[in-house]
Design a protein around this motif. Structure first.
Motif, PDB file in Angstrom:
ATOM      1  N   MET A  73       0.845  -0.977   0.033  1.00 42.30           N
ATOM      2  CA  MET A  73       0.048   0.187  -0.122  1.00 42.30           C
ATOM      3  C   MET A  73       1.095   1.423  -0.099  1.00 42.30           C
ATOM      4  SD  MET A  73      -3.440  -1.234   2.344  1.00 42.30           S
ATOM      5  CE  MET A  73      -2.477  -1.146   4.043  1.00 42.30           C
ATOM      6  N   ILE A  74       2.068   1.150   0.830  1.00 43.71           N
ATOM      7  CA  ILE A  74       2.963   2.253   0.630  1.00 43.71           C
ATOM      8  C   ILE A  74       3.585   2.528  -0.698  1.00 43.71           C
ATOM      9  CG2 ILE A  74       5.113   3.153   1.766  1.00 43.71           C
ATOM     10  CD1 ILE A  74       4.302   1.808   4.371  1.00 43.71           C
ATOM     11  N   PHE A 102     -10.801   1.306  -2.546  1.00 39.78           N
ATOM     12  CA  PHE A 102     -11.970   2.080  -3.253  1.00 39.78           C
ATOM     13  C   PHE A 102     -11.049   3.257  -3.985  1.00 39.78           C
ATOM     14  CE2 PHE A 102     -14.519   0.421   0.196  1.00 39.78           C
ATOM     15  CZ  PHE A 102     -15.713   0.322  -0.615  1.00 39.78           C
ATOM     16  N   LEU A 103     -10.884   2.896  -5.283  1.00 42.99           N
ATOM     17  CA  LEU A 103     -10.289   3.937  -6.278  1.00 42.99           C
ATOM     18  C   LEU A 103     -11.271   4.709  -6.879  1.00 42.99           C
ATOM     19  CD1 LEU A 103      -7.792   4.872  -7.957  1.00 42.99           C
ATOM     20  CD2 LEU A 103      -8.248   3.035  -9.631  1.00 42.99           C
ATOM     21  N   VAL A 118     -14.464   3.757  -9.517  1.00 47.77           N
ATOM     22  CA  VAL A 118     -13.778   3.092 -10.662  1.00 47.77           C
ATOM     23  C   VAL A 118     -13.374   1.671 -10.523  1.00 47.77           C
ATOM     24  CG1 VAL A 118     -13.705   5.132 -12.121  1.00 47.77           C
ATOM     25  CG2 VAL A 118     -11.700   4.229 -10.923  1.00 47.77           C
ATOM     26  N   TYR A 119     -12.984   1.337  -9.217  1.00 48.50           N
ATOM     27  CA  TYR A 119     -12.454  -0.028  -8.833  1.00 48.50           C
ATOM     28  C   TYR A 119     -12.689  -0.151  -7.273  1.00 48.50           C
ATOM     29  CZ  TYR A 119      -9.121  -3.560  -7.562  1.00 48.50           C
ATOM     30  OH  TYR A 119      -8.912  -4.963  -6.810  1.00 48.50           O
ATOM     31  N   ALA A 160      -4.909  -3.558  -8.002  1.00 51.42           N
ATOM     32  CA  ALA A 160      -4.975  -1.985  -7.789  1.00 51.42           C
ATOM     33  C   ALA A 160      -3.967  -1.065  -8.759  1.00 51.42           C
ATOM     34  CB  ALA A 160      -4.533  -1.864  -6.264  1.00 51.42           C
ATOM     35  N   ALA A 161      -2.837  -1.536  -8.730  1.00 49.90           N
ATOM     36  CA  ALA A 161      -2.098  -0.884  -9.718  1.00 49.90           C
ATOM     37  C   ALA A 161      -2.422  -0.835 -11.137  1.00 49.90           C
ATOM     38  CB  ALA A 161      -0.475  -1.484  -9.399  1.00 49.90           C
ATOM     39  N   ASN A 162      -2.816  -1.987 -11.682  1.00 50.77           N
ATOM     40  CA  ASN A 162      -3.655  -1.965 -12.977  1.00 50.77           C
ATOM     41  C   ASN A 162      -4.644  -1.158 -13.120  1.00 50.77           C
ATOM     42  OD1 ASN A 162      -1.470  -3.809 -13.730  1.00 50.77           O
ATOM     43  ND2 ASN A 162      -2.957  -5.512 -13.710  1.00 50.77           N
TER      44      ASN A 162
END
Length: 201
Positions: free
Chosen positions: A72-73, A139-140, A152-153, A172-174
């Protein structure tokens, strides 16, 4: 009689399941104003100049959070400079979970050198508004302008909480990369793997 009972049981379970669902993709995210570990107040609206925000419901003692903490960091360190920072929110009841007291939050953030805000949802109003049930749960949000942030994600960080080196899909990165490139994340939802949020009794 038994048939009626079964129908009622299914309806109750369905209602509970619906209640526990995260905000739907495309929903406008509720604003929040919560106390940060440094004593300041942080609101979603403070991020009006950003392209988006990763709101992550988190806590201190959950082993899933601890497994994902460095990742997460890393998400913040990679994407904050590109306009999508991380914000952590702790919604756990510190009476049930003393390790999630405000003082313990400050200690944990100092130990891990958190580069992002770590907010306390003291009145436990934010996590149900988002439909969050787990820690960690992402929650993106995409900034659509005019104070609107749209989901959106939702879901987990990646496909292997146990071993960062064995991750094959960094969900998450994607999702953030898709947002930054003007595309829709695919998948837009995954199942958040983690500990249940401790609601006040």
């Amino acid at each position: 009689m038994m048939k009626q009972f079964l129908i009622l049981f299914v309806l109750v379970v369905s209602a509970l399941s619906l209640k526990a669902q995260p905000l739907a993709i495309g929903s406008v995210a509720p604003d929040f104003s919560l106390k940060n570990i440094d004593g300041t107040t942080v609101s979603l609206s403070d991020y009006a100049s950003e392209k988006g925000v990763m709101v992550i419901f988190s806590c201190n003692p959950c082993p899933y959070v601890q497994a994902y903490e460095d990742r997460m960091i890393a998400l913040h360190n990679e994407f904050a400079s590109q306009g999508v920072p991380v914000v952590l929110i702790n919604s756990n009841d510190p009476v049930q979970q003393p390790a999630d007291s405000f003082e313990e939050m400050k200690k944990r953030a100092a130990e891990k050198n958190y580069p992002f805000p770590y907010l306390v949802d003291e009145e436990q109003k934010v996590y149900p508004a988002y439909g969050a049930t787990r820690t960690p749960e992402i929650f993106l949000l995409e900034n659509k302008g005019d104070g609107k942030f749209v989901v959106v994600y939702t879901g987990t960080v990646d496909d292997n909480y146990q071993d960062a080196a064995a991750v094959t899909v960094p969900y998450a990165a994607n999702a953030v990369r898709a947002l930054l490139s003007g595309n829709k994340p695919d998948p837009a939802t995954t199942v958040a793997i983690g500990c249940g949020i401790k609601a006040k009794k």
